[in-house]
Design an enzyme around this catalytic site. Structure first.
Site, PDB file in Angstrom:
ATOM      1  N   GLN A  14       0.862  -1.170   0.000  1.00 29.94           N
ATOM      2  CA  GLN A  14       0.000   0.000   0.000  1.00 29.94           C
ATOM      3  C   GLN A  14       0.905   1.227   0.000  1.00 29.94           C
ATOM      4  O   GLN A  14       1.980   1.230   0.618  1.00 29.94           O
ATOM      5  CB  GLN A  14      -0.921   0.026   1.222  1.00 29.94           C
ATOM      6  CG  GLN A  14      -2.039  -1.016   1.201  1.00 29.94           C
ATOM      7  CD  GLN A  14      -3.173  -0.607   0.278  1.00 29.94           C
ATOM      8  OE1 GLN A  14      -3.019  -0.652  -0.940  1.00 29.94           O
ATOM      9  NE2 GLN A  14      -4.298  -0.228   0.834  1.00 29.94           N
ATOM     10  N   SER A  15       0.489   2.295  -0.660  1.00 33.03           N
ATOM     11  CA  SER A  15       1.381   3.444  -0.866  1.00 33.03           C
ATOM     12  C   SER A  15       1.677   4.203   0.409  1.00 33.03           C
ATOM     13  O   SER A  15       2.793   4.686   0.621  1.00 33.03           O
ATOM     14  CB  SER A  15       0.773   4.389  -1.915  1.00 33.03           C
ATOM     15  OG  SER A  15       0.662   3.733  -3.157  1.00 33.03           O
TER      16      SER A  15
END
Length: 688
Positions: A21-22
């Site tokens: 996930q960023s």
């Protein structure tokens, strides 16, 4: 069917699921995306991999996919593929694996070389096949383009808010965001006093170094707010550094302005980020007067000009520089009247003192040419100093009163800052006491720690209070009635104070810089100094060039004539005493001595006292003894009896005798005479 691409060779190797996930915010708030990524394990099980051979790599949660440098999980995945341990690599979509085409195509190349499959939500791909590889390449390009589109949207919104001056950026210490979204001054009075004191001291001294020195000498501290970590937002107080003061002076936020684009970030090849300062002309948005500040915009502009003058760069960026310790009064303010360039300063020794010389060497340094001109600074500085005193005399009373107000204001500011520091430490000690009183006495592990903290706070408060009392007494002595009276006496004593050797050269230079902008020098038969005063008025001074050293060392004709006249009646030592008594001095300003008088006689071929007496008929001891047929001891005996008079004696005991009359000598001897007298002329000069 995509599952037909899975062979027995693939199943012999392990399956790897990459989860990313960023940002950490997405991890916390977008749980559905994370669950979808973990659910890909079911696809691997359906394809034939047992659950124990499916490895999940989720070390990169909260990390951006724009680069692989900081992603340890992605590096692990690439290593497993390169070693041939992976039969299939799984990711929800290409953007989860990489947002960078270089990283993505490197992974595809490794998978093709090791016969590793790639699985996403749409299906299974064999990178060794042309069609699948083409499709994977297109997906990687679209993923990278999507990232650029997202960044462009965010950047556009950011610039739009910055264009209106509404973009929220972390304010520097001393400024805070209010509940309504506007920026105001920090409610902490000590923080406000420290910030204001920086600007006030820079206004007075004109130097960031002197401002730091003032804080250090007065024992004052400067705040810093933590931006990261567990104590984010807390204030730390410490003695200021030079770089910290420069940051405050260069920051336009303290002038109430909104500025965007002062820095730019650049990505380094090692994955790090460097921050580059942008020149002021390239700032994107500058909006003065957007919020309350500590200074106005005009004062900020003046500070930037002064800091630019103080810069150490060589060339057009350097103007005058800060006032230094050297005796050159016009340092940084002298222009060459021949080429128009700024003149530098050199120093030489003269009469055991340092004297300045203004030199124009721009052509010699930049174009390998010759030095334009050199002008003796002692002549120019003295004339400009006299002009300054003449200009300041009518305003000395006002200046004296302003100096007194300045000292009182500075004492009040430093006293306020120290008192606030003591008050803060008192509050910290009281807070530590309350924490200690609330703890259970039986919980000694916590109670001992809180007690030690309380004692430390009390010790710091006691030391600060003691230092405050000591410095307060010193300031009271400085501002006593006697000190005020001395300050008011400046009106009558300005010339004496200006020429006092105890006055620092830097103080004189600061006064000069307040009154004049520059001085243009031209050296011809005479020295011409065009003085441009602050405000535009000009004055022109015509100065005599100093005499060559040979002429300076040459004795004046009237001095030589005086020595020649005195030699008729006095010896060298007596002449030296007479010259010193009458105020004569050598070219170096020193008194005369016997050697100096002898040097004058030799240089100008003046007859000595001995030779002059010989020409007037004075007899030596040998000549007297021969003339009267007596021994030399008898000559000395006659001298003691007063029959003859010794009128000269030198260091070699050479004496000259004056004989008044032979009759007197014969009477003294009872009329006896040993030999006929010689025809030696007897001087008629009366006894001296």
């Amino acid at each position: 069917m995509p599952e037909l691409k899975v062979t027995a060779d693939h199943l012999k190797r392990d399956a790897y699921l990459y989860v990313r996930q960023s940002t950490l915010r997405q991890v916390a708030e977008h749980g559905e995306s994370t669950q979808r990524q973990y659910a890909l394990r079911e696809r691997a099980i359906v394809a034939g991999w047992p659950i124990e051979r499916i490895h999940v790599i989720d070390r990169d949660l909260g990390k951006s996919g724009s680069s692989s440098t900081a992603r340890d999980g992605f590096q692990q995945l690439v290593s497993e593929v390169a070693l041939g341990k992976a039969g299939i690599v799984m990711g929800l979509e290409v953007s989860r694996l990489a947002r960078n085409s270089a990283d993505w195509h490197r992974l595809i190349e490794l998978c093709a070389l090791t016969a590793t499959l790639i699985l996403d939500e749409d299906g299974i791909y064999d990178p060794a096949g042309f069609n699948d590889r083409l499709l994977l390449g297109l997906k990687g390009t679209m993923s990278e383009a999507e990232l650029h589109i997202l960044k462009a949207r965010m950047r556009g919104g950011q610039l739009n808010k910055a264009r209106r001056g509404e973009l929220e950026m972390g304010p520097p210490v001393g400024l805070v965001y209010r509940t309504d979204g506007t920026i105001g001054l920090d409610p902490d009075a000590q923080v406000q006093s420290a910030i204001r004191l920086v600007f006030e001291m820079f206004e007075r001294t004109g130097s960031a170094v002197q401002t730091v020195r003032f804080f250090r000498e007065q024992g004052l501290q400067f705040p810093r707010r933590l931006r990261t970590g567990a104590n984010k937002g807390d204030l730390l107080w410490a003695p200021p550094q030079h770089s910290r003061i420069l940051q405050v002076l260069h920051n336009p936020r303290y002038a109430g302005a909104f500025v965007y684009g002062r820095t730019r970030t650049r990505h380094r090849p090692d994955g790090g980020v460097s921050v580059v300062k942008v020149a002021r002309v390239d700032w994107q948005f500058v909006m003065p007067g957007m919020h309350l500040g500590y200074i106005d915009w005009e004062r900020f502009e003046a500070n930037q000009r002064r800091l630019a003058d103080n810069a150490g760069a060589f060339g057009g960026e350097r103007l005058s520089g800060p006032a230094r310790e050297g005796p050159a009064l016009l340092q940084g303010r002298v222009l060459c009247g021949l080429c128009g360039e700024r003149m530098g300063v050199r120093y030489s020794r003269e009469h055991s003192s340092t004297v300045p010389i203004y030199v124009c060497q721009e052509s010699a340094v930049r174009r390998a040419g010759k030095i334009c001109q050199t002008v003796p600074g002692k002549i120019v500085d003295a004339a400009v100093a006299a002009l300054m005193i003449e200009m300041m005399t009518p305003m000395t009373l006002a200046v004296s009163l302003e100096v007194q107000r300045e000292l009182e204001m500075r004492a009040h500011e430093t006293d306020t800052a120290r008192r606030q520091h003591v008050e803060r430490l008192r509050y910290d000690a009281e807070l530590a006491r309350r924490r200690y009183m609330k703890v259970d006495p039986d919980n000694r592990l916590v109670a001992d720690s809180l007690e030690a903290e309380w004692n430390d706070k009390l010790r710091r408060h006691a030391e600060a209070a003691k230092d405050y009392e000591r410095r307060s007494k010193q300031q009271a002595a400085t501002l006593s009635a006697a000190a005020r009276q001395r300050i008011l006496g400046l009106a009558e004593q300005l010339p004496q104070i200006w020429n006092d050797a105890r006055v620092d050269f830097r103080e004189r230079k600061r006064i000069v810089r307040l009154l004049l902008d520059d001085v243009t020098l031209i050296k011809a038969q005479n020295i011409t100094a065009h003085v441009r005063l602050s405000g535009g008025a000009t004055r022109t001074l015509k100065l005599e060039r100093p005499l060559p050293i040979a002429q300076l060392r040459k004795f004046k004709p009237e001095l030589v004539a005086t020595v020649d006249r005195l030699l008729d009646q006095h010896c060298d030592r007596e002449i030296a005493d007479i010259l010193n008594r009458d105020g004569w001095r050598t070219w170096e300003g020193k008194p005369f001595s016997l050697k100096k008088v002898a040097f004058i006689r030799g240089a100008y071929k003046l007859a000595s006292r001995y030779d002059r007496l010989r020409r007037r008929g004075m007899l030596t001891t040998h000549e007297v003894a021969t003339r009267f047929g007596i021994a030399k001891t008898t000559v000395y005996e006659w001298g003691r009896q007063g029959l003859i008079r010794k009128c000269y004696a030198d260091s070699l005991n050479r004496g000259l005798w004056q004989i008044a009359s032979e009759t007197t000598i014969l009477k003294g001897r009872g009329g006896r005479r040993s030999s006929p007298p010689q025809a030696t002329p007897i001087t008629a000069q009366p006894p001296e």
